[in-house]
Scaffold this motif. Structure first.
Motif, PDB file in Angstrom:
ATOM      1  N   LEU A  82      35.636  41.996  46.180  1.00 33.43           N
ATOM      2  CA  LEU A  82      35.634  40.665  46.769  1.00 33.43           C
ATOM      3  C   LEU A  82      35.371  40.780  48.262  1.00 33.43           C
ATOM      4  CD1 LEU A  82      36.157  37.590  46.664  1.00 33.43           C
ATOM      5  CD2 LEU A  82      38.563  38.089  47.146  1.00 33.43           C
ATOM      6  N   VAL A  83      34.398  40.022  48.746  1.00 37.28           N
ATOM      7  CA  VAL A  83      34.079  39.964  50.173  1.00 37.28           C
ATOM      8  C   VAL A  83      34.265  38.522  50.633  1.00 37.28           C
ATOM      9  CG1 VAL A  83      32.250  40.187  51.905  1.00 37.28           C
ATOM     10  CG2 VAL A  83      32.465  41.891  50.086  1.00 37.28           C
ATOM     11  N   ASN A  84      35.057  38.324  51.680  1.00 37.06           N
ATOM     12  CA  ASN A  84      35.266  36.975  52.210  1.00 37.06           C
ATOM     13  C   ASN A  84      34.783  36.900  53.650  1.00 37.06           C
ATOM     14  OD1 ASN A  84      35.968  34.352  52.683  1.00 37.06           O
ATOM     15  ND2 ASN A  84      38.177  34.640  52.420  1.00 37.06           N
ATOM     16  N   ILE A  85      33.698  36.130  53.862  1.00 34.73           N
ATOM     17  CA  ILE A  85      33.162  35.906  55.206  1.00 34.73           C
ATOM     18  C   ILE A  85      33.144  34.414  55.513  1.00 34.73           C
ATOM     19  CG2 ILE A  85      31.812  38.015  55.406  1.00 34.73           C
ATOM     20  CD1 ILE A  85      29.379  36.422  54.401  1.00 34.73           C
ATOM     21  N   GLY A  86      33.833  33.616  54.670  1.00 31.26           N
ATOM     22  CA  GLY A  86      33.863  32.170  54.855  1.00 31.26           C
ATOM     23  C   GLY A  86      35.084  31.736  55.632  1.00 31.26           C
ATOM     24  N   ARG A  87      36.130  31.369  54.912  1.00 34.87           N
ATOM     25  CA  ARG A  87      37.415  30.989  55.503  1.00 34.87           C
ATOM     26  C   ARG A  87      38.520  31.646  54.703  1.00 34.87           C
ATOM     27  NH1 ARG A  87      35.146  30.177  59.281  1.00 34.87           N
ATOM     28  NH2 ARG A  87      34.840  28.306  60.541  1.00 34.87           N
ATOM     29  N   GLY A  88      39.604  32.003  55.376  1.00 35.04           N
ATOM     30  CA  GLY A  88      40.684  32.730  54.715  1.00 35.04           C
ATOM     31  C   GLY A  88      41.251  31.994  53.525  1.00 35.04           C
TER      32      GLY A  88
ATOM     33  N   SER B 249      48.388  41.100  45.634  1.00 36.86           N
ATOM     34  CA  SER B 249      49.029  41.678  44.443  1.00 36.86           C
ATOM     35  C   SER B 249      47.995  42.333  43.537  1.00 36.86           C
ATOM     36  CB  SER B 249      49.810  40.601  43.682  1.00 36.86           C
ATOM     37  OG  SER B 249      48.948  39.597  43.177  1.00 36.86           O
ATOM     38  N   ALA B 250      46.801  41.740  43.441  1.00 36.64           N
ATOM     39  CA  ALA B 250      45.755  42.326  42.595  1.00 36.64           C
ATOM     40  C   ALA B 250      45.293  43.669  43.143  1.00 36.64           C
ATOM     41  CB  ALA B 250      44.570  41.362  42.477  1.00 36.64           C
ATOM     42  N   LEU B 251      45.175  43.776  44.448  1.00 40.02           N
ATOM     43  CA  LEU B 251      44.779  45.050  45.057  1.00 40.02           C
ATOM     44  C   LEU B 251      45.877  46.097  44.910  1.00 40.02           C
ATOM     45  CD1 LEU B 251      43.090  43.617  48.279  1.00 40.02           C
ATOM     46  CD2 LEU B 251      41.937  44.975  46.516  1.00 40.02           C
ATOM     47  N   LEU B 252      47.117  45.693  45.121  1.00 42.07           N
ATOM     48  CA  LEU B 252      48.233  46.635  44.997  1.00 42.07           C
ATOM     49  C   LEU B 252      48.396  47.145  43.575  1.00 42.07           C
ATOM     50  CD1 LEU B 252      50.914  44.830  47.212  1.00 42.07           C
ATOM     51  CD2 LEU B 252      49.798  47.005  47.720  1.00 42.07           C
TER      52      LEU B 252
ATOM     53  N   HIS C 216      46.134  33.096  57.093  1.00 44.98           N
ATOM     54  CA  HIS C 216      47.012  32.672  58.180  1.00 44.98           C
ATOM     55  C   HIS C 216      46.676  33.449  59.452  1.00 44.98           C
ATOM     56  CE1 HIS C 216      49.277  30.501  55.157  1.00 44.98           C
ATOM     57  NE2 HIS C 216      49.386  31.612  54.448  1.00 44.98           N
ATOM     58  N   GLU C 217      45.425  33.367  59.870  1.00 45.82           N
ATOM     59  CA  GLU C 217      44.980  34.102  61.046  1.00 45.82           C
ATOM     60  C   GLU C 217      45.790  33.708  62.283  1.00 45.82           C
ATOM     61  OE1 GLU C 217      40.788  33.495  61.546  1.00 45.82           O
ATOM     62  OE2 GLU C 217      40.297  34.345  59.589  1.00 45.82           O
ATOM     63  N   PRO C 218      46.096  34.697  63.157  1.00 45.52           N
ATOM     64  CA  PRO C 218      45.646  36.089  63.127  1.00 45.52           C
ATOM     65  C   PRO C 218      46.525  37.025  62.296  1.00 45.52           C
ATOM     66  CG  PRO C 218      46.872  35.687  65.126  1.00 45.52           C
ATOM     67  CD  PRO C 218      46.826  34.366  64.407  1.00 45.52           C
ATOM     68  N   HIS C 219      47.449  36.464  61.515  1.00 40.57           N
ATOM     69  CA  HIS C 219      48.302  37.304  60.676  1.00 40.57           C
ATOM     70  C   HIS C 219      47.498  37.899  59.524  1.00 40.57           C
ATOM     71  CE1 HIS C 219      51.684  38.709  58.302  1.00 40.57           C
ATOM     72  NE2 HIS C 219      51.219  38.026  57.283  1.00 40.57           N
ATOM     73  N   VAL C 220      47.654  39.193  59.329  1.00 42.22           N
ATOM     74  CA  VAL C 220      47.045  39.903  58.200  1.00 42.22           C
ATOM     75  C   VAL C 220      48.183  40.494  57.375  1.00 42.22           C
ATOM     76  CG1 VAL C 220      45.519  41.785  57.497  1.00 42.22           C
ATOM     77  CG2 VAL C 220      44.998  40.472  59.564  1.00 42.22           C
ATOM     78  N   PRO C 221      48.208  40.277  56.057  1.00 50.69           N
ATOM     79  CA  PRO C 221      49.287  40.826  55.236  1.00 50.69           C
ATOM     80  C   PRO C 221      49.453  42.329  55.443  1.00 50.69           C
ATOM     81  CG  PRO C 221      47.955  39.309  53.948  1.00 50.69           C
ATOM     82  CD  PRO C 221      47.240  39.493  55.248  1.00 50.69           C
ATOM     83  N   GLU C 222      50.657  42.735  55.798  1.00 49.88           N
ATOM     84  CA  GLU C 222      50.897  44.144  56.112  1.00 49.88           C
ATOM     85  C   GLU C 222      50.649  45.062  54.919  1.00 49.88           C
ATOM     86  OE1 GLU C 222      54.656  44.816  57.898  1.00 49.88           O
ATOM     87  OE2 GLU C 222      54.301  43.463  59.594  1.00 49.88           O
ATOM     88  N   GLN C 223      50.789  44.510  53.702  1.00 52.34           N
ATOM     89  CA  GLN C 223      50.569  45.346  52.520  1.00 52.34           C
ATOM     90  C   GLN C 223      49.144  45.888  52.468  1.00 52.34           C
ATOM     91  OE1 GLN C 223      51.782  42.172  52.551  1.00 52.34           O
ATOM     92  NE2 GLN C 223      52.941  41.738  50.678  1.00 52.34           N
TER      93      GLN C 223
ATOM     94  N   LEU D 132      39.080  45.734  56.668  1.00 55.95           N
ATOM     95  CA  LEU D 132      39.614  44.592  57.406  1.00 55.95           C
ATOM     96  C   LEU D 132      38.960  44.504  58.781  1.00 55.95           C
ATOM     97  CD1 LEU D 132      43.373  45.423  56.710  1.00 55.95           C
ATOM     98  CD2 LEU D 132      41.956  43.847  55.401  1.00 55.95           C
ATOM     99  N   VAL D 133      38.388  43.346  59.088  1.00 54.71           N
ATOM    100  CA  VAL D 133      37.860  43.114  60.434  1.00 54.71           C
ATOM    101  C   VAL D 133      38.354  41.755  60.930  1.00 54.71           C
ATOM    102  CG1 VAL D 133      35.843  44.605  60.203  1.00 54.71           C
ATOM    103  CG2 VAL D 133      35.682  42.226  59.493  1.00 54.71           C
TER     104      VAL D 133
END
Length: 296
Positions: free
Chosen positions: A210-216, A226-229, A243-250, A259-260
């Protein structure tokens, strides 16, 4: 044109801010403490006829209601989810944004994220920096692949696009069930909020990317994490977050995630073009000329 009072909601490109300050009567909202912003707006509202913002903050209903003389909203970016369009239409407020100039750079990043996630380039970079790399004869293979990816392309949108041979799927779920790399690049609306949900992620599967370049918020971030974990999704390349600029720590500990920090349009050329488009729209409005890129 200094008579046009402009409220700059959040910090933007330095060039744009300097030009706004030079050409117009500029008010910087973020310089006022949050506890005093209502007082700041009440004091300056009579002179403010324009609002300039970005995807980090623009013109919500509360702000619009505090500016009785507001005539035009200019959004520094293509995403207009931080503009209350309904309230603008009700008030007859014009809205302009910066489409097209962001297209190529954002698309480039989308391809880059897909390749980086698929081939674990960041992991390979760390591996190489650690001095763990042994020589390998892969130059020819890379050169051959660079001649063209040769991937079949399919897509989903509100309607089938004319003049294309790409395979069309009427739903995101159908698309995810029939592709290896799913790129989210649509605008954020009520309709597209969490359009990438658990069902879509399950359809993409443990070998999917999955690539997301649109909106979070196009992606249900909790379901993505959870799917990645759990290995239910193969990899992800993310330029935007819910929830930019927050990035899930997991995500930080995962090697199958790239992650960019929302840099899809962050090139010198594109940022300058976006700034000039905002300035040209505001100048056109002041001179009673047609707006260059009106949303309405």
């Amino acid at each position: 044109m200094a008579s046009l009072g402009i409220l700059l909601v959040v910090p933007v490109d330095a060039y744009l801010e300097a030009e706004l300050d030079r050409r117009f009567n500029l008010f910087r909202l973020w310089e006022s403490p949050p506890s005093r912003r209502r007082e700041f707006l009440q004091a300056n509202a009579p002179w403010i006829r324009a609002v300039v913002g970005s995807p980090n903050g623009c013109a919500d209903a509360e702000l619009i209601d505090q500016l009785p003389n507001l005539e035009i909203v200019a959004n520094f970016g293509v995403g207009i989810d931080k503009v209350d369009l309904r309230r603008c239409r009700e008030r007859g407020i014009r809205v302009v944004y910066t489409p097209d100039v962001v297209t190529d750079d954002t698309a480039d990043l989308g391809i880059g994220l897909a390749i980086a996630a698929l081939r674990r380039i960041c992991d390979a970079d760390r591996y190489t920096r650690a001095g763990s790399w042994n020589d390998g004869r892969i130059g020819l293979a890379v050169a051959k692949r660079a001649q063209g990816f040769g991937c079949p392309i399919c897509y989903c949108s509100r309607s089938e696009k004319p003049n294309t041979n790409y395979k069309y799927y009427p739903s995101v779920l159908d698309l995810a069930s029939n592709c290896h790399v799913l790129v989210a690049a649509c605008p954020l609306t009520d309709e597209t909020h969490h359009i990438i949900n658990r069902e879509v992620i399950e359809a993409l599967g443990p070998k999917g990317v999955l690539v997301n370049i649109g909106r979070g918020s196009l992606v249900d971030e909790k379901e993505l994490v959870s799917a990645l974990l759990e290995g239910r999704l193969g990899a992800a390349g993310l330029d935007v977050f819910e929830h930019e600029p927050h990035v899930p720590e997991q995500l930080f500990g995962l090697e199958n995630v790239v992650l960019v920090p929302h840099i899809g349009t962050n090139t010198v050329e594109t940022t300058k073009a976006m700034s000039d488009l905002i300035l040209d729209n505001l100048a056109a409005y002041m001179l009673n000329k047609p707006l260059l890129t009106p949303l309405f």
